[in-house]
Design a protein around this motif. Structure first.
Motif, PDB file in Angstrom:
ATOM      1  N   ASP A   6      28.190  32.220  30.208  1.00 16.32           N
ATOM      2  CA  ASP A   6      26.762  32.570  30.270  1.00 16.32           C
ATOM      3  C   ASP A   6      26.130  32.345  31.638  1.00 16.32           C
ATOM      4  O   ASP A   6      24.953  32.647  31.829  1.00 16.32           O
ATOM      5  N   TYR A   7      26.886  31.813  32.595  1.00 18.75           N
ATOM      6  CA  TYR A   7      26.257  31.372  33.852  1.00 18.75           C
ATOM      7  C   TYR A   7      26.728  32.094  35.122  1.00 18.75           C
ATOM      8  O   TYR A   7      25.955  32.208  36.074  1.00 18.75           O
ATOM      9  N   MET A  21      26.766  38.251  37.433  1.00 18.00           N
ATOM     10  CA  MET A  21      27.525  39.497  37.345  1.00 18.00           C
ATOM     11  C   MET A  21      28.023  39.950  38.719  1.00 18.00           C
ATOM     12  O   MET A  21      29.156  40.418  38.857  1.00 18.00           O
ATOM     13  N   GLU A  22      27.187  39.790  39.757  1.00 15.76           N
ATOM     14  CA  GLU A  22      27.565  40.238  41.114  1.00 15.76           C
ATOM     15  C   GLU A  22      28.741  39.421  41.632  1.00 15.76           C
ATOM     16  O   GLU A  22      29.580  39.934  42.384  1.00 15.76           O
ATOM     17  N   PHE A  23      28.807  38.141  41.247  1.00 10.73           N
ATOM     18  CA  PHE A  23      29.921  37.307  41.685  1.00 10.73           C
ATOM     19  C   PHE A  23      31.220  37.808  41.062  1.00 10.73           C
ATOM     20  O   PHE A  23      32.249  37.911  41.745  1.00 10.73           O
ATOM     21  N   VAL A  24      31.182  38.143  39.783  1.00  7.79           N
ATOM     22  CA  VAL A  24      32.383  38.637  39.084  1.00  7.79           C
ATOM     23  C   VAL A  24      32.832  39.966  39.706  1.00  7.79           C
ATOM     24  O   VAL A  24      34.026  40.179  39.960  1.00  7.79           O
ATOM     25  N   VAL A  25      31.868  40.834  40.006  1.00  6.14           N
ATOM     26  CA  VAL A  25      32.208  42.118  40.637  1.00  6.14           C
ATOM     27  C   VAL A  25      32.841  41.867  42.009  1.00  6.14           C
ATOM     28  O   VAL A  25      33.860  42.486  42.360  1.00  6.14           O
ATOM     29  N   SER A  26      32.298  40.928  42.770  1.00  6.53           N
ATOM     30  CA  SER A  26      32.853  40.646  44.105  1.00  6.53           C
ATOM     31  C   SER A  26      34.271  40.077  44.001  1.00  6.53           C
ATOM     32  O   SER A  26      35.140  40.388  44.826  1.00  6.53           O
ATOM     33  N   ILE A  27      34.538  39.286  42.973  1.00  2.55           N
ATOM     34  CA  ILE A  27      35.877  38.736  42.732  1.00  2.55           C
ATOM     35  C   ILE A  27      36.853  39.881  42.414  1.00  2.55           C
ATOM     36  O   ILE A  27      37.971  39.934  42.943  1.00  2.55           O
ATOM     37  N   LEU A  28      36.420  40.789  41.568  1.00  3.36           N
ATOM     38  CA  LEU A  28      37.294  41.907  41.157  1.00  3.36           C
ATOM     39  C   LEU A  28      37.586  42.836  42.337  1.00  3.36           C
ATOM     40  O   LEU A  28      38.689  43.379  42.456  1.00  3.36           O
ATOM     41  N   MET A  29      36.622  42.990  43.230  1.00  2.00           N
ATOM     42  CA  MET A  29      36.836  43.825  44.419  1.00  2.00           C
ATOM     43  C   MET A  29      37.695  43.096  45.458  1.00  2.00           C
ATOM     44  O   MET A  29      38.640  43.663  45.995  1.00  2.00           O
ATOM     45  N   GLY A  30      37.362  41.844  45.706  1.00  2.00           N
ATOM     46  CA  GLY A  30      38.044  41.089  46.768  1.00  2.00           C
ATOM     47  C   GLY A  30      39.456  40.664  46.421  1.00  2.00           C
ATOM     48  O   GLY A  30      40.366  40.779  47.254  1.00  2.00           O
ATOM     49  N   MET A  52      40.023  30.918  40.546  1.00  2.00           N
ATOM     50  CA  MET A  52      39.560  29.586  40.170  1.00  2.00           C
ATOM     51  C   MET A  52      39.013  28.840  41.385  1.00  2.00           C
ATOM     52  O   MET A  52      38.011  28.118  41.280  1.00  2.00           O
ATOM     53  N   ASP A  53      39.633  29.038  42.530  1.00  2.00           N
ATOM     54  CA  ASP A  53      39.183  28.385  43.758  1.00  2.00           C
ATOM     55  C   ASP A  53      37.819  28.927  44.196  1.00  2.00           C
ATOM     56  O   ASP A  53      36.913  28.147  44.526  1.00  2.00           O
ATOM     57  N   ALA A  54      37.665  30.261  44.167  1.00  2.00           N
ATOM     58  CA  ALA A  54      36.389  30.879  44.565  1.00  2.00           C
ATOM     59  C   ALA A  54      35.266  30.454  43.623  1.00  2.00           C
ATOM     60  O   ALA A  54      34.145  30.160  44.060  1.00  2.00           O
ATOM     61  N   ALA A  55      35.560  30.396  42.308  1.00  2.00           N
ATOM     62  CA  ALA A  55      34.560  30.010  41.320  1.00  2.00           C
ATOM     63  C   ALA A  55      34.145  28.548  41.529  1.00  2.00           C
ATOM     64  O   ALA A  55      32.952  28.221  41.503  1.00  2.00           O
ATOM     65  N   LYS A  56      35.138  27.707  41.796  1.00  2.00           N
ATOM     66  CA  LYS A  56      34.864  26.281  42.012  1.00  2.00           C
ATOM     67  C   LYS A  56      33.992  26.068  43.254  1.00  2.00           C
ATOM     68  O   LYS A  56      33.006  25.339  43.222  1.00  2.00           O
ATOM     69  N   PRO A  67      31.186  28.582  36.516  1.00  2.00           N
ATOM     70  CA  PRO A  67      32.176  28.152  35.516  1.00  2.00           C
ATOM     71  C   PRO A  67      33.199  29.222  35.138  1.00  2.00           C
ATOM     72  O   PRO A  67      33.898  29.070  34.130  1.00  2.00           O
ATOM     73  N   LEU A  68      33.291  30.277  35.922  1.00  2.00           N
ATOM     74  CA  LEU A  68      34.205  31.393  35.636  1.00  2.00           C
ATOM     75  C   LEU A  68      35.639  30.902  35.385  1.00  2.00           C
ATOM     76  O   LEU A  68      36.164  30.088  36.144  1.00  2.00           O
ATOM     77  N   GLN A  69      36.247  31.416  34.327  1.00  2.00           N
ATOM     78  CA  GLN A  69      37.616  31.034  33.961  1.00  2.00           C
ATOM     79  C   GLN A  69      38.533  32.251  33.970  1.00  2.00           C
ATOM     80  O   GLN A  69      38.127  33.343  33.556  1.00  2.00           O
ATOM     81  N   CYS A  70      39.755  32.019  34.418  1.00  2.00           N
ATOM     82  CA  CYS A  70      40.734  33.090  34.555  1.00  2.00           C
ATOM     83  C   CYS A  70      42.105  32.530  34.196  1.00  2.00           C
ATOM     84  O   CYS A  70      42.430  31.410  34.578  1.00  2.00           O
ATOM     85  N   THR A  71      42.898  33.284  33.436  1.00  2.00           N
ATOM     86  CA  THR A  71      44.247  32.803  33.053  1.00  2.00           C
ATOM     87  C   THR A  71      45.265  33.930  33.070  1.00  2.00           C
ATOM     88  O   THR A  71      44.920  35.097  33.270  1.00  2.00           O
ATOM     89  N   LEU A  72      46.505  33.542  32.810  1.00  2.00           N
ATOM     90  CA  LEU A  72      47.660  34.433  32.751  1.00  2.00           C
ATOM     91  C   LEU A  72      48.091  34.630  31.316  1.00  2.00           C
ATOM     92  O   LEU A  72      47.955  33.731  30.505  1.00  2.00           O
ATOM     93  N   GLU A  73      48.697  35.766  31.038  1.00  2.00           N
ATOM     94  CA  GLU A  73      49.256  35.994  29.707  1.00  2.00           C
ATOM     95  C   GLU A  73      50.476  36.903  29.890  1.00  2.00           C
ATOM     96  O   GLU A  73      50.377  37.937  30.537  1.00  2.00           O
TER      97      GLU A  73
END
Ligand code: TYC
Length: 109
Positions: free
Chosen positions: A39-40, A43-52, A92-96, A101-107
């Motif tokens: 919830d925190y 949106m622009e941060f998530v978009v920048s992560i997906l682009m970068g 995880m490093d960029a979010a920290k 609190p963005l979380q990302c994992t592998l599957e």
């Protein structure tokens, strides 16, 4: 060239150790990198992560971000283990660093 036979494919009877040549190329396992909604994180941060980090265009990044925002979870990309692991660590490093609190994992696919 007609040198002496080395493989097991000639017309003489087989003897000793089989040495038939076989390409030994196993396909690497693939891993999905998953992004989780929260919830925190802006949106622009998530978009920048997906682009970068995931090299998405602004349009692709926005679509993925909105999908995660609405569904709770979504795929950023599918990679071999080392690449997937590196991208998760980068997210995880960029979010920290940005204190989100963005979380990302592998599957495994
Ligand atoms: N839900 C967040 C918001 O409304 C946006 C968001 C999208 C956060 C995707 C994380 O993986 C995420 N600001």
């Amino acid at each position: 060239m007609n040198g002496p036979e080395k493989g097991g494919e000639g017309d003489t009877p087989e003897r000793g150790v089989a040495t038939k040549v076989r390409p030994k190329t196993k396909k690497p396992s693939l891993y999905r990198v998953i992004l989780m909604n929260d919830d925190y994180t802006p949106m622009e941060f998530v978009v920048s992560i997906l682009m970068g980090i995931f090299k998405k265009t602004q349009e692709e990044a926005t679509k993925i971000m909105l999908n995660v925002h609405q569904k709770g979870v979504g795929t950023c990309g599918i990679y071999t283990f080392e690449i997937a692991e590196t991208k998760v660590a980068q997210v995880m490093d960029a979010a920290k660093r940005a204190q989100h609190p963005l979380q990302c994992t592998l599957e495994k696919t």
